[in-house]
Design an enzyme around this catalytic site. Structure first.
Site, PDB file in Angstrom:
ATOM      1  CG  ASP A  65      -0.346  -0.597   2.461  1.00 24.26           C
ATOM      2  OD1 ASP A  65       0.886  -0.538   2.608  1.00 24.26           O
ATOM      3  OD2 ASP A  65      -1.093  -1.114   3.297  1.00 24.26           O
ATOM      4  CG  ASN A 134      -8.427  -1.918  12.025  1.00 26.30           C
ATOM      5  OD1 ASN A 134      -7.525  -2.646  11.623  1.00 26.30           O
ATOM      6  ND2 ASN A 134      -8.796  -0.812  11.400  1.00 26.30           N
ATOM      7  CD  GLU A 141      -8.551   0.607   7.855  1.00 27.59           C
ATOM      8  OE1 GLU A 141      -8.351  -0.391   8.572  1.00 27.59           O
ATOM      9  OE2 GLU A 141      -8.053   1.720   8.102  1.00 27.59           O
TER      10      GLU A 141
HETATM   11  C1  F6R Z   1       1.396  -1.649   6.088  1.00 27.86           C
HETATM   12  C2  F6R Z   1       0.103  -2.341   6.146  1.00 27.86           C
HETATM   13  C3  F6R Z   1      -0.648  -2.446   7.406  1.00 27.86           C
HETATM   14  C4  F6R Z   1       0.228  -2.775   8.624  1.00 27.86           C
HETATM   15  C5  F6R Z   1      -0.598  -2.820   9.905  1.00 27.86           C
HETATM   16  C6  F6R Z   1       0.242  -3.034  11.116  1.00 27.86           C
HETATM   17  O1  F6R Z   1       1.939  -1.711   4.783  1.00 27.86           O
HETATM   18  O2  F6R Z   1      -0.344  -2.782   5.138  1.00 27.86           O
HETATM   19  O3  F6R Z   1      -1.652  -3.424   7.266  1.00 27.86           O
HETATM   20  O4  F6R Z   1       0.853  -4.004   8.421  1.00 27.86           O
HETATM   21  O5  F6R Z   1      -1.300  -1.612  10.056  1.00 27.86           O
HETATM   22  O6  F6R Z   1       1.044  -1.910  11.309  1.00 27.86           O
HETATM   23  P1  F6R Z   1       2.117  -1.861  12.492  1.00 27.86           P
HETATM   24  O7  F6R Z   1       3.140  -2.871  12.139  1.00 27.86           O
HETATM   25  O8  F6R Z   1       2.661  -0.464  12.428  1.00 27.86           O
HETATM   26  O9  F6R Z   1       1.395  -2.162  13.738  1.00 27.86           O
END
Ligand code: F6R
Length: 246
Positions: A65, A134, A141
């Site tokens: 992303d 979440n 999401e």
């Molecule tokens: C990032 C992504 C997100 C993260 C997730 C966890 O490229 O796609 O899904 O993997 O938000 O983020 P952290 O590791 O910062 O808790």
């Protein structure tokens, strides 16, 4: 689903780096799906430290992303993150680095282009994922319905808050939208490794492993994938029964 537990995030990062190295030795033109965020920082550090030992030159990398509306050189951009944490330190061919362009004039066309680029590479061989508190994967999401392919995602406040450190600690400075691989893009990978560390991830991990499949916890869809490994530190695994193996 294979569950692997580690004492701490360094042990986990080392095991994941070893797995990636083995995959690259077996297939030097591996198509590797990569996450950003806090969780993979230790893993990227390991890859940097072992860079001489890992054949990077043929790897084709696709990031999950990117934020919409900021330049790829903006310190908060995932492109800049990937250069800082990995790409500037290994011998990957810059032509093989793929990250959605969040400043494309036509964002929908950019989503189609990105999806087509993954297909043209033959699909993703190994997709590494983090998980949001979440239950999101990529920026898919929780919702009543999920998008199959690369799309423009509206970010939950929680997701913006967890990226605040990239934007001077101000969650409101985090863009409201991102381009993200979709659920079918991710589930189309030949193998998936999801990594989670820390107590804050324990509920999402419990839902992913033990819950019903629901778009309210997008990671739960990994239950239908035939080759998923979930790598956890002790805190992220705290809600799972000690003998849980699936
Ligand atoms: C990032 C992504 C997100 C993260 C997730 C966890 O490229 O796609 O899904 O993997 O938000 O983020 P952290 O590791 O910062 O808790």
């Amino acid at each position: 689903m294979i569950i692997q537990r580690f004492d701490d995030e360094d042990a986990l990062a080392s095991a994941l780096a070893t797995r990636v190295r083995e995959c690259l030795l077996a297939n030097p033109t591996l198509v590797l799906g990569l996450p950003t965020g806090r969780t993979p920082l230790a893993f990227y550090r390991e890859l940097r430290e072992r860079h001489a030992d890992i054949p990077w030159s043929g790897v084709r990398a696709f990031n999950l992303d990117e934020f919409v509306g900021i330049d790829k050189t903006h310190p908060g951009a995932y492109h800049a993150y990937m250069c800082r944490e990995l790409f500037d330190h290994v011998s990957i061919d810059p032509a093989n680095i793929h990250i959605p362009n969040g400043r494309a004039e036509d964002l929908k066309a950019e989503c189609r282009r990105y999806e087509a680029a993954i297909a043209a590479a033959g699909g993703i061989d190994l997709q590494i994922l983090g998980i949001g508190t979440n239950g999101h994967i990529g920026f898919n999401e929780p919702a009543d319905g999920l998008c199959a392919h690369t799309h423009i995602a509206e970010l939950e406040q929680k997701s913006r808050e967890s990226n605040a450190q990239l934007f001077g600690g101000d969650w409101q400075a985090v863009p409201e939208r991102a381009i993200s691989m979709g659920m079918a893009t991710i589930l189309g990978a030949r193998s998936v490794v999801l990594v989670a560390t820390g107590r804050k991830k324990a509920d999402a991990v419990y839902g992913l492993v033990e819950g019903l499949i629901t778009p309210q916890l997008p990671a739960s869809f990994l239950q239908v994938h035939p080759r998923v490994t979930v790598m956890l530190d002790a805190q992220a695994a705290i809600r799972l029964k000690p003998d849980t193996t699936r």
